[in-house]
Design a protein around this motif. Structure first.
Motif, PDB file in Angstrom:
ATOM      1  N   ALA A 133       0.834  -1.206   0.000  1.00 43.90           N
ATOM      2  CA  ALA A 133       0.000   0.000   0.000  1.00 43.90           C
ATOM      3  C   ALA A 133       0.866   1.252   0.000  1.00 43.90           C
ATOM      4  CB  ALA A 133      -0.936   0.003   1.209  1.00 43.90           C
ATOM      5  N   ASN A 134       1.877   1.291   0.863  1.00 49.16           N
ATOM      6  CA  ASN A 134       2.782   2.440   0.883  1.00 49.16           C
ATOM      7  C   ASN A 134       3.579   2.553  -0.415  1.00 49.16           C
ATOM      8  OD1 ASN A 134       2.100   3.476   3.387  1.00 49.16           O
ATOM      9  ND2 ASN A 134       3.574   2.183   4.455  1.00 49.16           N
ATOM     10  N   ALA A 135       3.959   1.421  -0.973  1.00 43.03           N
ATOM     11  CA  ALA A 135       4.698   1.453  -2.234  1.00 43.03           C
ATOM     12  C   ALA A 135       3.835   2.058  -3.335  1.00 43.03           C
ATOM     13  CB  ALA A 135       5.145   0.046  -2.623  1.00 43.03           C
ATOM     14  N   ASN A 136       2.585   1.644  -3.431  1.00 43.62           N
ATOM     15  CA  ASN A 136       1.705   2.131  -4.494  1.00 43.62           C
ATOM     16  C   ASN A 136       1.278   3.572  -4.301  1.00 43.62           C
ATOM     17  OD1 ASN A 136       1.606  -0.125  -6.170  1.00 43.62           O
ATOM     18  ND2 ASN A 136       0.071  -1.097  -4.889  1.00 43.62           N
ATOM     19  N   TYR A 137       0.937   3.929  -3.086  1.00 47.31           N
ATOM     20  CA  TYR A 137       0.327   5.246  -2.876  1.00 47.31           C
ATOM     21  C   TYR A 137       1.307   6.331  -2.438  1.00 47.31           C
ATOM     22  CZ  TYR A 137      -3.921   2.613  -3.421  1.00 47.31           C
ATOM     23  OH  TYR A 137      -4.900   1.811  -3.920  1.00 47.31           O
ATOM     24  N   TRP A 138       2.414   5.949  -1.819  1.00 49.65           N
ATOM     25  CA  TRP A 138       3.351   6.967  -1.370  1.00 49.65           C
ATOM     26  C   TRP A 138       4.650   6.938  -2.176  1.00 49.65           C
ATOM     27  CZ3 TRP A 138       8.278   7.511   0.398  1.00 49.65           C
ATOM     28  CH2 TRP A 138       8.595   8.764   0.949  1.00 49.65           C
ATOM     29  N   LEU A 139       5.259   5.755  -2.323  1.00 45.82           N
ATOM     30  CA  LEU A 139       6.583   5.651  -2.926  1.00 45.82           C
ATOM     31  C   LEU A 139       6.576   5.887  -4.433  1.00 45.82           C
ATOM     32  CD1 LEU A 139       9.581   5.001  -2.563  1.00 45.82           C
ATOM     33  CD2 LEU A 139       8.999   2.590  -2.840  1.00 45.82           C
ATOM     34  N   LEU A 140       5.750   5.160  -5.153  1.00 47.75           N
ATOM     35  CA  LEU A 140       5.780   5.250  -6.612  1.00 47.75           C
ATOM     36  C   LEU A 140       5.557   6.665  -7.143  1.00 47.75           C
ATOM     37  CD1 LEU A 140       4.121   1.890  -7.696  1.00 47.75           C
ATOM     38  CD2 LEU A 140       6.526   2.526  -7.736  1.00 47.75           C
ATOM     39  N   PRO A 141       4.612   7.439  -6.608  1.00 42.78           N
ATOM     40  CA  PRO A 141       4.457   8.799  -7.128  1.00 42.78           C
ATOM     41  C   PRO A 141       5.695   9.676  -6.921  1.00 42.78           C
ATOM     42  CG  PRO A 141       2.523   8.156  -5.870  1.00 42.78           C
ATOM     43  CD  PRO A 141       3.559   7.095  -5.662  1.00 42.78           C
ATOM     44  N   ARG A 142       6.536   9.365  -5.948  1.00 45.81           N
ATOM     45  CA  ARG A 142       7.710  10.182  -5.651  1.00 45.81           C
ATOM     46  C   ARG A 142       8.985   9.710  -6.351  1.00 45.81           C
ATOM     47  NH1 ARG A 142       4.039  10.347  -1.822  1.00 45.81           N
ATOM     48  NH2 ARG A 142       3.802  12.203  -0.527  1.00 45.81           N
ATOM     49  N   LEU A 143       8.982   8.499  -6.888  1.00 44.37           N
ATOM     50  CA  LEU A 143      10.204   7.952  -7.474  1.00 44.37           C
ATOM     51  C   LEU A 143      10.660   8.710  -8.716  1.00 44.37           C
ATOM     52  CD1 LEU A 143      10.052   4.072  -7.138  1.00 44.37           C
ATOM     53  CD2 LEU A 143      11.614   5.671  -6.035  1.00 44.37           C
ATOM     54  N   LYS A 144       9.736   9.184  -9.538  1.00 39.16           N
ATOM     55  CA  LYS A 144      10.130   9.900 -10.749  1.00 39.16           C
ATOM     56  C   LYS A 144      10.893  11.179 -10.404  1.00 39.16           C
ATOM     57  CE  LYS A 144       8.294  11.345 -15.169  1.00 39.16           C
ATOM     58  NZ  LYS A 144       7.113  11.449 -16.011  1.00 39.16           N
ATOM     59  N   LEU A 145      10.375  11.932  -9.460  1.00 40.23           N
ATOM     60  CA  LEU A 145      11.054  13.150  -9.021  1.00 40.23           C
ATOM     61  C   LEU A 145      12.396  12.807  -8.368  1.00 40.23           C
ATOM     62  CD1 LEU A 145      11.107  16.202  -8.508  1.00 40.23           C
ATOM     63  CD2 LEU A 145       9.861  15.771  -6.385  1.00 40.23           C
ATOM     64  N   PHE A 146      12.403  11.768  -7.551  1.00 39.58           N
ATOM     65  CA  PHE A 146      13.638  11.333  -6.894  1.00 39.58           C
ATOM     66  C   PHE A 146      14.692  10.965  -7.928  1.00 39.58           C
ATOM     67  CE2 PHE A 146      16.406   8.115  -5.061  1.00 39.58           C
ATOM     68  CZ  PHE A 146      16.844   8.758  -3.917  1.00 39.58           C
ATOM     69  N   HIS A 147      14.284  10.225  -8.958  1.00 40.70           N
ATOM     70  CA  HIS A 147      15.228   9.807  -9.991  1.00 40.70           C
ATOM     71  C   HIS A 147      15.765  11.014 -10.760  1.00 40.70           C
ATOM     72  CE1 HIS A 147      17.271   7.172 -12.738  1.00 40.70           C
ATOM     73  NE2 HIS A 147      16.668   7.744 -13.759  1.00 40.70           N
ATOM     74  N   ARG A 148      14.954  12.030 -10.973  1.00 45.37           N
ATOM     75  CA  ARG A 148      15.427  13.245 -11.633  1.00 45.37           C
ATOM     76  C   ARG A 148      16.490  13.945 -10.790  1.00 45.37           C
ATOM     77  NH1 ARG A 148      10.434  16.398 -12.709  1.00 45.37           N
ATOM     78  NH2 ARG A 148       9.389  14.502 -13.274  1.00 45.37           N
ATOM     79  N   GLU A 149      16.289  13.946  -9.490  1.00 44.53           N
ATOM     80  CA  GLU A 149      17.241  14.599  -8.584  1.00 44.53           C
ATOM     81  C   GLU A 149      18.540  13.801  -8.429  1.00 44.53           C
ATOM     82  OE1 GLU A 149      17.023  17.448  -6.575  1.00 44.53           O
ATOM     83  OE2 GLU A 149      15.239  18.024  -7.711  1.00 44.53           O
ATOM     84  N   TYR A 150      18.447  12.483  -8.463  1.00 42.23           N
ATOM     85  CA  TYR A 150      19.597  11.605  -8.227  1.00 42.23           C
ATOM     86  C   TYR A 150      19.672  10.538  -9.325  1.00 42.23           C
ATOM     87  CZ  TYR A 150      19.103  13.814  -3.718  1.00 42.23           C
ATOM     88  OH  TYR A 150      18.988  14.738  -2.717  1.00 42.23           O
TER      89      TYR A 150
END
Length: 147
Positions: free
Chosen positions: A104-121
């Motif tokens: 649940a946390n992976a789908n609703y919290w983590l995945l939406p933030r990974l794209k931005l995270f990957h852009r930063e790092y």
């Protein structure tokens, strides 16, 4: 020659190891299998190529003249693959982040933030693992400062 499931690609390592060691048992030990699959692989390679590669009548076994020619080419090819593969292995990202959280946390919290995270790092590899019992902690800017 194109490699297919019925070609010698499955037999290259057993043939090479058997020829190099002049022994089915030493080749089997190196490849972590019994002697039988090594012997079958060499026989299948010989059937595919239509020539005998190994003289089984001598002890230790030896290469036939065709086997020596084939082994020279095979050894060169395997050495070239090893040489060319070195830079590819070294080019892997040295930094990785592993995140373990429930689905649940992976789908609703983590995945939406990974794209931005990957852009930063972009050089940081992210490994995510999900499961019922895993808990997910938010990644804060402070925790990423060292990257």
């Amino acid at each position: 020659m194109s490699l297919s499931p019925n070609s010698t690609d499955r037999f290259l390592l057993p043939v090479e190891a058997t020829s190099r060691h002049a022994s089915f048992s030493a080749a089997a030990e190196e490849l972590n299998v019994s002697e039988s699959p090594i012997s079958h692989a060499v026989t299948a390679a010989e059937a595919f190529l239509g020539v005998q590669l190994i003289d089984r009548m001598t002890r230790p076994i030896s290469q036939t003249s065709e086997g020596k020619i084939y082994m020279a080419t095979l050894s060169n090819c395997l050495n070239q693959l090893a040489t060319e593969g070195g830079p590819l292995r070294r080019s892997k990202t040295r930094y990785a982040l592993t995140i373990s959280c429930n689905l649940a946390n992976a789908n609703y919290w983590l995945l939406p933030r990974l794209k931005l995270f990957h852009r930063e790092y972009p050089k940081l590899q992210v490994h995510a693992s999900g499961g019922r019992r895993a808990s997910c902690r938010p990644i804060t800017q402070r925790s990423l400062q060292r990257f």
